[in-house]
Design a protein around this motif. Structure first.
Motif, mmCIF file in Angstrom:
data_model
loop_
_atom_site.group_PDB
_atom_site.id
_atom_site.type_symbol
_atom_site.label_atom_id
_atom_site.label_comp_id
_atom_site.label_asym_id
_atom_site.label_seq_id
_atom_site.Cartn_x
_atom_site.Cartn_y
_atom_site.Cartn_z
ATOM 1 N N GLU A 155 0.821 -1.214 0.000
ATOM 2 C CA GLU A 155 0.000 0.000 0.000
ATOM 3 C C GLU A 155 0.859 1.270 0.000
ATOM 4 N N HIS A 156 1.984 1.205 0.699
ATOM 5 C CA HIS A 156 2.824 2.405 0.814
ATOM 6 C C HIS A 156 4.025 2.368 -0.135
ATOM 7 N N HIS A 157 3.988 1.456 -1.056
ATOM 8 C CA HIS A 157 5.030 1.349 -2.098
ATOM 9 C C HIS A 157 6.442 1.286 -1.494
ATOM 10 N N ILE A 158 6.570 0.457 -0.491
ATOM 11 C CA ILE A 158 7.905 0.269 0.098
ATOM 12 C C ILE A 158 8.473 -1.022 -0.501
ATOM 13 N N ALA A 159 9.515 -0.905 -1.291
ATOM 14 C CA ALA A 159 10.034 -2.104 -1.956
ATOM 15 C C ALA A 159 11.545 -2.205 -1.868
ATOM 16 N N ASP A 160 12.200 -1.049 -1.734
ATOM 17 C CA ASP A 160 13.659 -1.098 -1.837
ATOM 18 C C ASP A 160 14.307 -0.204 -0.776
ATOM 19 N N LEU A 161 14.929 -0.834 0.210
ATOM 20 C CA LEU A 161 15.659 -0.065 1.233
ATOM 21 C C LEU A 161 17.152 -0.344 1.096
#
Ligand code: UTP
Length: 474
Positions: free
Chosen positions: A458-464
């Motif tokens: 939902e929060h477009h967190i994919a790459d840290l």
């Protein structure tokens, strides 16, 4: 003071507790009287003899064998199907509101050396949420998931009860309904000197301390919590300690297996890291489950190995349980519960004959505590389930080193990093494999892997993978 108490004091040779009686105000007299009336006089002589004057020796039964357990990963298809069934059963139980949560938070937290109830300790690595807040947020989130409002029972002791309640009040109960957070106070036990004499902490007070987490069961009964659970249709209690933020407080597999196995008291087990790890050992004797403390298990047994080289007594206890309400009712029906006592030699400040407070440098006193796991042999049926240590167990006992604030924070970061990675998020790791950014997931939104996946989507967190700065998600 009644004649009965005066006689009891004399017949037990405990007159020193009255040494300053003549100097006391009426209020102080009432205080001391109430404490003296609360003592287990009918068993006091026996307690002193058995645990204080003599050093209790734990008899190790000759037929002691390792206790069987359900493994973390099902051993075969049949077991896998059973685990699925257990999860389905738990879903029904949870949605029907049959589970309450129980945190034991009455301990003194001596090793942590923190001035305040341990649950108020700031434990999360970025925002410094307290242990209580961390649990409260998880409870909130699990409540949303199962469409219920969990009641959270928190056991405090006389030493920290008001501070604990004030903490919740001043934080608006962390978003939980006030009437769903129930505090109840555990009992106390007096400290004795090595001759079995009761110690005074002040002219008007015995040196009292909490009676151990075994005191939970009777305290639940005495404080009316069991009645409330019954009224609310609660059948199971998820029991955990205040100092382990990673604990899975609502563990569907654990709850489901407990119910399917018709267990009265169940336990989570962790594979021990070595023969002498400081965890209690799950053992069977005469078919009964019991925990033998690490200090009591003979070396020959602790070190014994299976043909494949693994430890025979591999199952260690992190003190995580599911307990059936009717089992606690059965145990405490008569208004008492005689669990065995465990002796601890401690430094206890005491009043000397001159009325001066002495702070000893060496252990001068014996404290007695009962332990919750001693209820296991009293259960007709029990069940043990293995858990993944890295995911479930990060106790905060000390400030630094093993089982410390330091190690607990590091384990939270790693657990949250793995949780993100399991959802497909890339996390930057150093050459040693350690997550580089400090990561903290808020349990208010992310209480399990499914939540992490949904939140990140939902929060477009994919790459840290480029992040080195702290990452707080929630
Ligand atoms: P510990 O045995 O680790 O004790 O308690 P502690 O008080 O936290 O720490 P130390 O030993 O003084 O350093 C394990 C759990 O049992 C609870 C504690 O609050 C903790 O959650 N407990 C312990 C009680 O609720 N009451 C007690 O009398 C003892």
């Amino acid at each position: 003071m009644t004649n009965d108490i005066e006689n009891a004091i004399k017949s037990h040779g405990q007159e020193q507790v009255m040494k300053f009686w003549g100097e006391l105000s009426p209020e102080s007299k009432d205080k001391l009287t109430a404490q003296l009336e609360g003592l287990p006089w009918n068993r006091l002589g026996e307690l002193v003899e058995q645990y204080v004057v003599r050093r209790p020796v734990t008899d190790i039964p000759e037929d002691l064998v390792p206790a069987p357990y359900f493994p973390l990963q099902p051993a075969d298809d049949k077991m896998a199907a059973y685990y699925c069934l257990a999860r389905e059963e738990a879903e029904k139980i949870l949605r029907a509101g049959k589970v309450s949560l129980l945190t034991v938070a009455g301990g003194q937290g001596t090793r942590l050396g923190y001035d305040g109830p341990k649950g108020t300790y700031p434990i999360t690595p970025i925002t410094g949420k307290s242990l209580f807040q961390y649990f409260a947020e998880k409870i909130y989130r699990f409540g949303q998931k199962y469409g219920v409002k969990f009641t959270w029972y928190i056991m405090t002791s006389e030493l920290n009860n008001s501070q604990t309640i004030d903490f919740f009040k001043s934080n608006d109960f962390f978003g939980l309904d006030e009437d769903r957070v129930v505090f109840f106070v555990q009992g106390t036990m007096p400290a004795f000197d090595h001759d079995g004499k009761l110690l005074l902490a002040a002219k008007d007070s015995l040196a009292l301390s909490p009676d151990g987490h075994g005191g939970t069961l009777l305290a639940l009964k005495r404080c009316g919590c069991l009645d409330r659970m019954k009224r609310e249709g609660v059948e199971y209690l998820s029991y955990f300690q205040v100092d382990n933020p990673l604990v899975s407080i609502v563990n569907p597999l654990f709850i489901g297996l407990h119910a399917l196995e018709k267990s009265q008291m169940s336990a989570i087990m962790l594979a021990k890291t070595g023969p002498f790890e400081k965890l209690g050992n799950f053992c069977l004797s005469e078919g009964k489950l019991q925990i033998i403390e690490y200090s009591d298990l003979p070396d020959s047994l602790a070190e014994s190995r299976n043909p494949d080289g693994s430890l025979r007594f591999i199952a260690g206890s992190p003190a995580i349980h599911v307990i059936s309400r009717d089992f606690i009712e059965e145990l405490t029906a008569g208004g008492y519960l005689n669990l065995p006592w465990h002796r601890a030699d401690k430094k206890v400040a005491f009043l000397n004959d001159q009325g001066e407070l002495v702070t000893p440098v060496e252990p001068n006193a014996v404290k007695l505590e009962s332990f919750i796991f001693d209820a296991l042999p009293l259960a007709a049926r029990t069940m043990i389930l293995e858990a993944d240590r890295e995911e479930e167990f990060a106790p905060t006992k000390n400030k630094t080193g093993v089982d410390s604030v330091e190690s607990c924070k590091a384990m939270q970061i790693e657990r949250d990093a793995r949780r993100l990675e399991r959802t497909g998020v890339k996390v930057r790791r150093n050459a040693g494999g350690v997550a580089e950014p400090v990561i903290e997931l808020s349990p208010k939104f992310i209480a399990d892997d499914a939540d992490a996946a949904a939140y990140c989507r939902e929060h477009h967190i994919a790459d840290l993978s480029q992040n080195t700065e702290p990452v707080y998600i929630g």
